[in-house]
Design a protein around this motif. Structure first.
Motif, PDB file in Angstrom:
ATOM      1  N   UNK A  42       0.794  -1.226   0.000  1.00 11.97           N
ATOM      2  CA  UNK A  42       0.000   0.000   0.000  1.00 11.97           C
ATOM      3  C   UNK A  42       0.824   1.272   0.000  1.00 11.97           C
ATOM      4  N   UNK A  43       1.864   1.322   0.824  1.00 14.74           N
ATOM      5  CA  UNK A  43       2.711   2.522   0.891  1.00 14.74           C
ATOM      6  C   UNK A  43       3.490   2.721  -0.401  1.00 14.74           C
ATOM      7  N   UNK A  44       3.950   1.647  -1.013  1.00 17.53           N
ATOM      8  CA  UNK A  44       4.674   1.751  -2.281  1.00 17.53           C
ATOM      9  C   UNK A  44       3.751   2.230  -3.400  1.00 17.53           C
ATOM     10  N   UNK A  45       2.517   1.741  -3.413  1.00 16.04           N
ATOM     11  CA  UNK A  45       1.539   2.180  -4.414  1.00 16.04           C
ATOM     12  C   UNK A  45       1.261   3.671  -4.240  1.00 16.04           C
ATOM     13  N   UNK A  46       1.009   4.084  -3.013  1.00 17.44           N
ATOM     14  CA  UNK A  46       0.749   5.498  -2.713  1.00 17.44           C
ATOM     15  C   UNK A  46       1.930   6.376  -3.136  1.00 17.44           C
ATOM     16  N   UNK A  47       3.151   5.934  -2.822  1.00 15.29           N
ATOM     17  CA  UNK A  47       4.348   6.707  -3.170  1.00 15.29           C
ATOM     18  C   UNK A  47       4.496   6.854  -4.684  1.00 15.29           C
ATOM     19  N   UNK A  48       4.240   5.789  -5.428  1.00 15.64           N
ATOM     20  CA  UNK A  48       4.335   5.843  -6.891  1.00 15.64           C
ATOM     21  C   UNK A  48       3.316   6.814  -7.469  1.00 15.64           C
ATOM     22  N   UNK A  49       2.082   6.733  -7.000  1.00 16.30           N
ATOM     23  CA  UNK A  49       1.032   7.614  -7.510  1.00 16.30           C
ATOM     24  C   UNK A  49       1.363   9.076  -7.225  1.00 16.30           C
ATOM     25  N   UNK A  50       1.771   9.369  -6.006  1.00 10.06           N
ATOM     26  CA  UNK A  50       2.093  10.751  -5.639  1.00 10.06           C
ATOM     27  C   UNK A  50       3.327  11.269  -6.374  1.00 10.06           C
ATOM     28  N   UNK A  51       4.295  10.381  -6.616  1.00  9.51           N
ATOM     29  CA  UNK A  51       5.486  10.774  -7.383  1.00  9.51           C
ATOM     30  C   UNK A  51       5.101  11.219  -8.794  1.00  9.51           C
ATOM     31  N   UNK A  52       4.235  10.463  -9.442  1.00  2.06           N
ATOM     32  CA  UNK A  52       3.828  10.797 -10.809  1.00  2.06           C
ATOM     33  C   UNK A  52       3.019  12.092 -10.829  1.00  2.06           C
ATOM     34  N   UNK A  53       2.096  12.249  -9.889  1.00  2.29           N
ATOM     35  CA  UNK A  53       1.336  13.497  -9.814  1.00  2.29           C
ATOM     36  C   UNK A  53       2.266  14.677  -9.587  1.00  2.29           C
ATOM     37  N   UNK A  54       3.251  14.512  -8.724  1.00  2.94           N
ATOM     38  CA  UNK A  54       4.209  15.579  -8.440  1.00  2.94           C
ATOM     39  C   UNK A  54       5.070  15.897  -9.661  1.00  2.94           C
ATOM     40  N   UNK A  55       5.497  14.851 -10.395  1.00  7.97           N
ATOM     41  CA  UNK A  55       6.344  15.048 -11.580  1.00  7.97           C
ATOM     42  C   UNK A  55       5.665  15.959 -12.606  1.00  7.97           C
ATOM     43  N   UNK A  56       4.360  15.815 -12.764  1.00  6.15           N
ATOM     44  CA  UNK A  56       3.631  16.613 -13.742  1.00  6.15           C
ATOM     45  C   UNK A  56       2.908  17.799 -13.103  1.00  6.15           C
ATOM     46  N   UNK A  57       3.237  18.089 -11.835  1.00  8.02           N
ATOM     47  CA  UNK A  57       2.694  19.235 -11.099  1.00  8.02           C
ATOM     48  C   UNK A  57       1.165  19.249 -11.142  1.00  8.02           C
ATOM     49  N   UNK A  58       0.575  18.132 -10.738  1.00 12.78           N
ATOM     50  CA  UNK A  58      -0.879  17.986 -10.762  1.00 12.78           C
ATOM     51  C   UNK A  58      -1.426  18.096  -9.348  1.00 12.78           C
ATOM     52  N   UNK A  59      -2.375  19.000  -9.179  1.00  8.54           N
ATOM     53  CA  UNK A  59      -3.060  19.205  -7.902  1.00  8.54           C
ATOM     54  C   UNK A  59      -4.543  19.364  -8.199  1.00  8.54           C
ATOM     55  N   UNK A  60      -5.361  19.294  -7.159  1.00  8.39           N
ATOM     56  CA  UNK A  60      -6.793  19.501  -7.338  1.00  8.39           C
ATOM     57  C   UNK A  60      -7.472  18.369  -8.083  1.00  8.39           C
ATOM     58  N   UNK A  61      -7.163  17.118  -7.676  1.00  8.33           N
ATOM     59  CA  UNK A  61      -7.768  15.961  -8.338  1.00  8.33           C
ATOM     60  C   UNK A  61      -8.240  14.937  -7.312  1.00  8.33           C
ATOM     61  N   UNK A  62      -9.207  14.160  -7.742  1.00 11.30           N
ATOM     62  CA  UNK A  62      -9.632  12.984  -6.994  1.00 11.30           C
ATOM     63  C   UNK A  62      -9.151  11.782  -7.791  1.00 11.30           C
ATOM     64  N   UNK A  63      -8.432  10.881  -7.113  1.00 12.19           N
ATOM     65  CA  UNK A  63      -7.872   9.706  -7.758  1.00 12.19           C
ATOM     66  C   UNK A  63      -8.386   8.469  -7.031  1.00 12.19           C
ATOM     67  N   UNK A  64      -9.103   7.601  -7.760  1.00 11.91           N
ATOM     68  CA  UNK A  64      -9.619   6.342  -7.216  1.00 11.91           C
ATOM     69  C   UNK A  64      -8.884   5.195  -7.895  1.00 11.91           C
ATOM     70  N   UNK A  65      -8.246   4.362  -7.081  1.00 10.01           N
ATOM     71  CA  UNK A  65      -7.410   3.284  -7.591  1.00 10.01           C
ATOM     72  C   UNK A  65      -7.968   1.948  -7.131  1.00 10.01           C
ATOM     73  N   UNK A  66      -8.260   1.063  -8.088  1.00 11.31           N
ATOM     74  CA  UNK A  66      -8.682  -0.314  -7.801  1.00 11.31           C
ATOM     75  C   UNK A  66      -7.581  -1.223  -8.327  1.00 11.31           C
TER      76      UNK A  66
END
Length: 98
Positions: A42-66
């Motif tokens: 879970x922590x690795x998945x969260x870190x990967x998702x946040x890294x990618x969002x940060x790389x492209x400077x993305x804020x103000x989103x709702x992200x649902x992951x299954x």
């Protein structure tokens, strides 16, 4: 990068991940993860998702992951496809970002 529309990438097949994104009115990132391997990764998945969002400077989103046990490379590929669809562009910029 601006997320202008909701988008979906992936499937619910074993070994894959389905990710949904939608723009929010606030600058927050609302991240919800449902994973069959959340206790272990879970922590690795969260870190990967946040890294990618940060790389492209993305804020103000709702992200649902299954997640159904997707490898990290699949998670990254699905995220990049998702972001291009949600931004309304044919592909993400591949140049290195500082």
């Amino acid at each position: 990068m601006n997320i202008i529309q909701p988008a979906v990438a992936g499937t619910l097949e074993s070994g894959d991940v389905m990710i949904r994104i939608a723009p929010l009115a606030s600058p927050d990132i609302d991240l919800q993860i449902n994973s069959s391997v959340e206790k272990q990764f879970g922590e690795a998945i969260r870190a990967t998702l946040l890294e990618i969002l940060n790389r492209y400077d993305i804020h103000g989103v709702q992200l649902n992951v299954d997640d159904k046990g997707a490898l990290d490379c699949i998670l990254r590929a699905r995220m990049e496809t998702l972001l291009a669809r949600a931004a309304g562009i044919p592909a993400l910029p591949w140049e290195e970002r500082s």
